[in-house]
Structures are given as C-alpha cells and as structure tokens.
Design an enzyme around this catalytic site. Structure first.
Site, PDB file in Angstrom:
ATOM      1  N   GLY A  64       0.828  -1.366  -0.087  1.00  0.00           N
ATOM      2  CA  GLY A  64      -0.108  -0.024   0.192  1.00  0.00           C
ATOM      3  C   GLY A  64       0.973   1.058  -0.065  1.00  0.00           C
ATOM      4  O   GLY A  64       0.670   2.108  -0.932  1.00  0.00           O
ATOM      5  N   ASP A  69      -2.005   1.108  -2.956  1.00  0.00           N
ATOM      6  CA  ASP A  69      -3.146   1.646  -2.961  1.00  0.00           C
ATOM      7  C   ASP A  69      -3.432   2.409  -4.136  1.00  0.00           C
ATOM      8  O   ASP A  69      -4.660   2.488  -4.738  1.00  0.00           O
ATOM      9  CB  ASP A  69      -3.287   2.806  -1.592  1.00  0.00           C
ATOM     10  CG  ASP A  69      -3.025   2.061  -0.396  1.00  0.00           C
ATOM     11  OD1 ASP A  69      -3.335   1.099  -0.097  1.00  0.00           O
ATOM     12  OD2 ASP A  69      -2.522   2.672   0.525  1.00  0.00           O
ATOM     13  N   ASP A  89      -7.532   0.292  10.494  1.00  0.00           N
ATOM     14  CA  ASP A  89      -7.431   0.423  11.590  1.00  0.00           C
ATOM     15  C   ASP A  89      -7.589   1.989  12.012  1.00  0.00           C
ATOM     16  O   ASP A  89      -6.863   2.817  11.809  1.00  0.00           O
ATOM     17  CB  ASP A  89      -6.066  -0.142  12.120  1.00  0.00           C
ATOM     18  CG  ASP A  89      -5.929   0.134  13.435  1.00  0.00           C
ATOM     19  OD1 ASP A  89      -6.645   0.692  14.214  1.00  0.00           O
ATOM     20  OD2 ASP A  89      -4.820  -0.539  13.858  1.00  0.00           O
ATOM     21  N   HIS A  96       0.894   6.950   5.236  1.00  0.00           N
ATOM     22  CA  HIS A  96       0.577   7.163   3.763  1.00  0.00           C
ATOM     23  C   HIS A  96      -0.970   7.506   3.613  1.00  0.00           C
ATOM     24  O   HIS A  96      -1.961   7.132   2.708  1.00  0.00           O
ATOM     25  CB  HIS A  96       0.827   6.119   2.745  1.00  0.00           C
ATOM     26  CG  HIS A  96       0.228   4.704   3.442  1.00  0.00           C
ATOM     27  ND1 HIS A  96       0.566   3.972   4.550  1.00  0.00           N
ATOM     28  CD2 HIS A  96      -0.742   3.820   2.785  1.00  0.00           C
ATOM     29  CE1 HIS A  96      -0.156   2.901   4.569  1.00  0.00           C
ATOM     30  NE2 HIS A  96      -1.095   2.987   3.365  1.00  0.00           N
ATOM     31  N   ASP A  99      -2.469   8.680   0.431  1.00  0.00           N
ATOM     32  CA  ASP A  99      -2.748   7.559  -0.397  1.00  0.00           C
ATOM     33  C   ASP A  99      -4.236   6.706  -0.108  1.00  0.00           C
ATOM     34  O   ASP A  99      -4.940   6.518  -0.932  1.00  0.00           O
ATOM     35  CB  ASP A  99      -1.681   6.491  -0.582  1.00  0.00           C
ATOM     36  CG  ASP A  99      -0.532   7.010  -0.752  1.00  0.00           C
ATOM     37  OD1 ASP A  99      -0.433   8.044  -1.842  1.00  0.00           O
ATOM     38  OD2 ASP A  99       0.711   6.767  -0.511  1.00  0.00           O
TER      39      ASP A  99
END
Length: 135
Positions: A64, A69, A89, A96, A99
């Site tokens: 990711g 992502d 989470d 990031h 993103d």
C-alpha cells in the site's frame, strides 16, 4: 487483470497492519464465494491470504505505502474492480494517509461497493453483492 473468476465479482482486498490476520480469517470464512471472484490485494495482505487460503487466487500489487493503494485506485478508475474490502485500523496513524484518502475517494466517485470492517464485509458477501458482476 487476467480473468480468474467464473463470472464473479472483481474484489480488491486491503488491510492495515494490525488487521491483516483478521483479513485472512475473513477470507477463509468466505472462501466459497471468493474462489468465484477475481481477487487483487496489496502485497502483504495478498501474500498472507495466499498462504492461508491457497485455493483463493489472488493477484498482488505493490505494498500500500509503496504504490499499491494507487494501483488499486487505478483499477477502480478503469472499471476493473466491483468491490473494495479494506480493513481500516481507525486507531493507528497511517503515514500514507493521503494515498488511503485518494483510494477511498476514487472508490466513492466510481460507486464501488465498499466494506471497512468484518461486519460490513460479511454484509456485502451475504447480501449477494459479490455473487455476480455488476453491469
């Protein structure tokens, strides 16, 4: 994306670090449905899913934060993803974050079915949204 499905939905799987094990458990619980789908996942999530559920064919993209992502966002923009299952989470800072926000924005703009927790993902699967590809 090479067709792995038998007419099923095209599903993207993403999970934040602490929730990757929960994603593998979720995939194992829904493997009967997911084996009929084209599944793409970010690198670590996809690797964990493949290890635990080898009968579910998973195409992996980059991690990711390393562009995965964005790769999934591009697949969504190209109309090649029907559902995004992203175990987020909410209590962990994400370096990031931009993103992740871009991925979610693209999913919303293109009206892709999204689930952000086990319960919402269960609802997507049991509600039949993954049973057939949308037109």
């Amino acid at each position: 994306m090479a067709s792995q499905a038998k007419g099923g939905a095209r599903v993207a799987l993403v999970a934040h670090d602490r929730l990757k094990p929960a994603m593998t458990v979720w995939v194992a619980r829904h493997r009967a449905t997911l084996t009929t789908c084209e599944v793409v996942a970010t690198a670590t999530t996809g690797s964990m899913v493949q290890r635990e559920c080898p009968d579910v064919a998973v195409r992996t993209v980059l991690s990711g934060p390393l562009g995965g992502d964005q790769q999934i966002g591009a697949l969504i923009a190209e109309g090649r993803i029907d559902a995004l299952i992203f175990f987020v989470d909410p209590l962990t800072p994400v370096p990031h974050d931009v993103d992740v926000k871009a991925l979610l924005r693209v999913a919303l703009v293109h009206d892709v079915a999204c689930a952000f927790s086990e319960r919402s993902a269960d609802f997507l699967v049991t509600g039949g949204a993954l049973a057939s590809r949308r037109s």
